[in-house]
Design a protein around this motif. Sequence first.
Motif, PDB file in Angstrom:
ATOM      1  N   ALA A 104      -8.405  27.588   1.325  1.00  0.00           N
ATOM      2  CA  ALA A 104      -8.176  26.722   2.482  1.00  0.00           C
ATOM      3  C   ALA A 104      -7.072  25.745   2.140  1.00  0.00           C
ATOM      4  O   ALA A 104      -6.930  25.336   0.986  1.00  0.00           O
ATOM      5  CB  ALA A 104      -9.445  25.968   2.864  1.00  0.00           C
ATOM      6  N   LEU A 105      -6.298  25.382   3.168  1.00  0.00           N
ATOM      7  CA  LEU A 105      -5.182  24.471   2.988  1.00  0.00           C
ATOM      8  C   LEU A 105      -5.293  23.299   3.945  1.00  0.00           C
ATOM      9  O   LEU A 105      -5.567  23.478   5.127  1.00  0.00           O
ATOM     10  CB  LEU A 105      -3.854  25.193   3.264  1.00  0.00           C
ATOM     11  CG  LEU A 105      -3.607  26.508   2.530  1.00  0.00           C
ATOM     12  CD1 LEU A 105      -2.308  27.131   2.999  1.00  0.00           C
ATOM     13  CD2 LEU A 105      -3.622  26.299   1.031  1.00  0.00           C
ATOM     14  N   ASP A 106      -5.069  22.114   3.406  1.00  0.00           N
ATOM     15  CA  ASP A 106      -4.932  20.907   4.221  1.00  0.00           C
ATOM     16  C   ASP A 106      -3.459  20.529   4.121  1.00  0.00           C
ATOM     17  O   ASP A 106      -3.022  19.934   3.135  1.00  0.00           O
ATOM     18  CB  ASP A 106      -5.834  19.798   3.689  1.00  0.00           C
ATOM     19  CG  ASP A 106      -5.721  18.527   4.521  1.00  0.00           C
ATOM     20  OD1 ASP A 106      -5.265  18.611   5.685  1.00  0.00           O
ATOM     21  OD2 ASP A 106      -6.075  17.455   4.003  1.00  0.00           O
ATOM     22  N   VAL A 107      -2.682  20.902   5.127  1.00  0.00           N
ATOM     23  CA  VAL A 107      -1.231  20.728   5.101  1.00  0.00           C
ATOM     24  C   VAL A 107      -0.861  19.327   5.575  1.00  0.00           C
ATOM     25  O   VAL A 107      -1.211  18.922   6.684  1.00  0.00           O
ATOM     26  CB  VAL A 107      -0.539  21.787   5.993  1.00  0.00           C
ATOM     27  CG1 VAL A 107       0.967  21.599   5.995  1.00  0.00           C
ATOM     28  CG2 VAL A 107      -0.908  23.198   5.530  1.00  0.00           C
ATOM     29  N   GLY A 108      -0.165  18.607   4.721  1.00  0.00           N
ATOM     30  CA  GLY A 108       0.304  17.274   5.074  1.00  0.00           C
ATOM     31  C   GLY A 108       1.807  17.174   4.886  1.00  0.00           C
ATOM     32  O   GLY A 108       2.459  18.121   4.456  1.00  0.00           O
ATOM     33  N   ARG A 109       2.344  16.015   5.205  1.00  0.00           N
ATOM     34  CA  ARG A 109       3.793  15.799   5.059  1.00  0.00           C
ATOM     35  C   ARG A 109       4.238  15.772   3.609  1.00  0.00           C
ATOM     36  O   ARG A 109       5.317  16.234   3.285  1.00  0.00           O
ATOM     37  CB  ARG A 109       4.191  14.483   5.723  1.00  0.00           C
ATOM     38  CG  ARG A 109       4.215  14.550   7.216  1.00  0.00           C
ATOM     39  CD  ARG A 109       4.817  13.267   7.810  1.00  0.00           C
ATOM     40  NE  ARG A 109       4.903  13.386   9.254  1.00  0.00           N
ATOM     41  CZ  ARG A 109       3.982  12.977  10.093  1.00  0.00           C
ATOM     42  NH1 ARG A 109       2.874  12.424   9.633  1.00  0.00           N
ATOM     43  NH2 ARG A 109       4.145  13.122  11.396  1.00  0.00           N
ATOM     44  N   ILE A 118      -0.138  19.338  -0.023  1.00  0.00           N
ATOM     45  CA  ILE A 118      -0.991  20.368   0.562  1.00  0.00           C
ATOM     46  C   ILE A 118      -2.207  20.501  -0.345  1.00  0.00           C
ATOM     47  O   ILE A 118      -2.087  20.875  -1.511  1.00  0.00           O
ATOM     48  CB  ILE A 118      -0.266  21.720   0.682  1.00  0.00           C
ATOM     49  CG1 ILE A 118       0.954  21.575   1.589  1.00  0.00           C
ATOM     50  CG2 ILE A 118      -1.227  22.799   1.197  1.00  0.00           C
ATOM     51  CD1 ILE A 118       1.849  22.797   1.627  1.00  0.00           C
ATOM     52  N   GLY A 119      -3.355  20.150   0.195  1.00  0.00           N
ATOM     53  CA  GLY A 119      -4.593  20.298  -0.553  1.00  0.00           C
ATOM     54  C   GLY A 119      -5.058  21.739  -0.482  1.00  0.00           C
ATOM     55  O   GLY A 119      -4.946  22.386   0.556  1.00  0.00           O
ATOM     56  N   VAL A 120      -5.575  22.240  -1.603  1.00  0.00           N
ATOM     57  CA  VAL A 120      -6.040  23.627  -1.684  1.00  0.00           C
ATOM     58  C   VAL A 120      -7.484  23.633  -2.154  1.00  0.00           C
ATOM     59  O   VAL A 120      -7.854  22.889  -3.065  1.00  0.00           O
ATOM     60  CB  VAL A 120      -5.174  24.450  -2.673  1.00  0.00           C
ATOM     61  CG1 VAL A 120      -5.637  25.904  -2.730  1.00  0.00           C
ATOM     62  CG2 VAL A 120      -3.691  24.364  -2.309  1.00  0.00           C
ATOM     63  N   ALA A 121      -8.284  24.480  -1.530  1.00  0.00           N
ATOM     64  CA  ALA A 121      -9.672  24.684  -1.946  1.00  0.00           C
ATOM     65  C   ALA A 121      -9.933  26.185  -1.990  1.00  0.00           C
ATOM     66  O   ALA A 121      -9.210  26.967  -1.362  1.00  0.00           O
ATOM     67  CB  ALA A 121     -10.642  24.017  -0.971  1.00  0.00           C
ATOM     68  N   SER A 122     -10.957  26.573  -2.718  1.00  0.00           N
ATOM     69  CA  SER A 122     -11.325  27.989  -2.785  1.00  0.00           C
ATOM     70  C   SER A 122     -12.836  28.117  -2.701  1.00  0.00           C
ATOM     71  O   SER A 122     -13.569  27.128  -2.820  1.00  0.00           O
ATOM     72  CB  SER A 122     -10.807  28.622  -4.083  1.00  0.00           C
ATOM     73  OG  SER A 122     -11.432  28.033  -5.201  1.00  0.00           O
ATOM     74  N   CYS A 123     -13.273  29.342  -2.506  1.00  0.00           N
ATOM     75  CA  CYS A 123     -14.712  29.601  -2.481  1.00  0.00           C
ATOM     76  C   CYS A 123     -15.023  30.822  -3.338  1.00  0.00           C
ATOM     77  O   CYS A 123     -14.136  31.578  -3.714  1.00  0.00           O
ATOM     78  CB  CYS A 123     -15.214  29.819  -1.050  1.00  0.00           C
ATOM     79  SG  CYS A 123     -14.715  31.379  -0.289  1.00  0.00           S
ATOM     80  N   ILE A 140      -0.624  20.719  -3.997  1.00  0.00           N
ATOM     81  CA  ILE A 140       0.737  21.219  -4.170  1.00  0.00           C
ATOM     82  C   ILE A 140       1.679  20.339  -3.360  1.00  0.00           C
ATOM     83  O   ILE A 140       1.368  19.996  -2.214  1.00  0.00           O
ATOM     84  CB  ILE A 140       0.809  22.690  -3.700  1.00  0.00           C
ATOM     85  CG1 ILE A 140      -0.050  23.540  -4.628  1.00  0.00           C
ATOM     86  CG2 ILE A 140       2.239  23.191  -3.644  1.00  0.00           C
ATOM     87  CD1 ILE A 140      -0.195  24.977  -4.222  1.00  0.00           C
ATOM     88  N   PRO A 141       2.837  19.975  -3.925  1.00  0.00           N
ATOM     89  CA  PRO A 141       3.799  19.185  -3.147  1.00  0.00           C
ATOM     90  C   PRO A 141       4.247  19.945  -1.891  1.00  0.00           C
ATOM     91  O   PRO A 141       4.496  21.151  -1.946  1.00  0.00           O
ATOM     92  CB  PRO A 141       4.978  18.998  -4.101  1.00  0.00           C
ATOM     93  CG  PRO A 141       4.431  19.282  -5.466  1.00  0.00           C
ATOM     94  CD  PRO A 141       3.309  20.251  -5.283  1.00  0.00           C
ATOM     95  N   ALA A 142       4.319  19.249  -0.784  1.00  0.00           N
ATOM     96  CA  ALA A 142       4.745  19.870   0.485  1.00  0.00           C
ATOM     97  C   ALA A 142       6.270  19.821   0.556  1.00  0.00           C
ATOM     98  O   ALA A 142       6.847  18.990   1.237  1.00  0.00           O
ATOM     99  CB  ALA A 142       4.108  19.154   1.666  1.00  0.00           C
ATOM    100  N   ASN A 143       6.895  20.722  -0.158  1.00  0.00           N
ATOM    101  CA  ASN A 143       8.361  20.789  -0.160  1.00  0.00           C
ATOM    102  C   ASN A 143       8.805  22.185   0.267  1.00  0.00           C
ATOM    103  O   ASN A 143       7.971  22.989   0.697  1.00  0.00           O
ATOM    104  CB  ASN A 143       8.911  20.417  -1.542  1.00  0.00           C
ATOM    105  CG  ASN A 143       8.364  21.310  -2.649  1.00  0.00           C
ATOM    106  OD1 ASN A 143       8.058  22.480  -2.439  1.00  0.00           O
ATOM    107  ND2 ASN A 143       8.229  20.751  -3.837  1.00  0.00           N
ATOM    108  N   ARG A 144      10.065  22.492   0.132  1.00  0.00           N
ATOM    109  CA  ARG A 144      10.579  23.784   0.608  1.00  0.00           C
ATOM    110  C   ARG A 144      10.059  24.969  -0.198  1.00  0.00           C
ATOM    111  O   ARG A 144      10.197  26.110   0.229  1.00  0.00           O
ATOM    112  CB  ARG A 144      12.099  23.771   0.658  1.00  0.00           C
ATOM    113  CG  ARG A 144      12.773  23.597  -0.669  1.00  0.00           C
ATOM    114  CD  ARG A 144      14.274  23.428  -0.492  1.00  0.00           C
ATOM    115  NE  ARG A 144      14.907  23.172  -1.763  1.00  0.00           N
ATOM    116  CZ  ARG A 144      15.825  23.950  -2.290  1.00  0.00           C
ATOM    117  NH1 ARG A 144      16.246  25.014  -1.648  1.00  0.00           N
ATOM    118  NH2 ARG A 144      16.336  23.656  -3.467  1.00  0.00           N
ATOM    119  N   PHE A 145       9.462  24.714  -1.356  1.00  0.00           N
ATOM    120  CA  PHE A 145       8.912  25.777  -2.187  1.00  0.00           C
ATOM    121  C   PHE A 145       7.410  25.974  -1.970  1.00  0.00           C
ATOM    122  O   PHE A 145       6.803  26.847  -2.582  1.00  0.00           O
ATOM    123  CB  PHE A 145       9.169  25.473  -3.668  1.00  0.00           C
ATOM    124  CG  PHE A 145      10.610  25.218  -3.983  1.00  0.00           C
ATOM    125  CD1 PHE A 145      11.535  26.250  -3.924  1.00  0.00           C
ATOM    126  CD2 PHE A 145      11.045  23.950  -4.317  1.00  0.00           C
ATOM    127  CE1 PHE A 145      12.874  26.022  -4.212  1.00  0.00           C
ATOM    128  CE2 PHE A 145      12.375  23.709  -4.612  1.00  0.00           C
ATOM    129  CZ  PHE A 145      13.302  24.752  -4.554  1.00  0.00           C
TER     130      PHE A 145
END
Length: 140
Positions: A5-10, A13-18, A31-36
């Motif tokens: 799951a992703l929580d996308v911010g400016r 980006i928060g990531v979770a798994s199950c 993860i940094p919300a950049n072009r990569f």
Amino acid sequence: MKFLALDVGRKRIGVASCDRLEMAATPHSVIPANRFAAQAIADLIRREEAEGVVIGLPLSLDGQEREMCEMARSFAEKLAGLVAVPIAMADERLTTKIAEQSLIESGMRREKRKEIRDAVSAALILQSFLDRRRFEKENS
């Protein structure tokens, strides 16, 4: 199935798994919300062998889509071009506030909260998604 799951911010980006049994969602990383970012998430999906992705859709309290929803949908489209797994959008109203409050109540310092809040929020998004899937399976 294993989901991310992703929580996308400016900025992040928060990531979770199950687990594959779809019982419990856990914070994974930020993860940094950049072009990569889309490529980094695509690589993570492959590494984690995820079979699906859930992206939080930050609807307003009245259920309307605003600017951040457009950003989340745009990221989903970009990611869809890089991976072959299904991508679902899920309502994430108030998850960041709930995550922040739970971290405050746990006594975590502000600097540390900032580092993991988005991953905790992603875990809340994913747990809600998993609970809804389980409910739908049981009642179909």
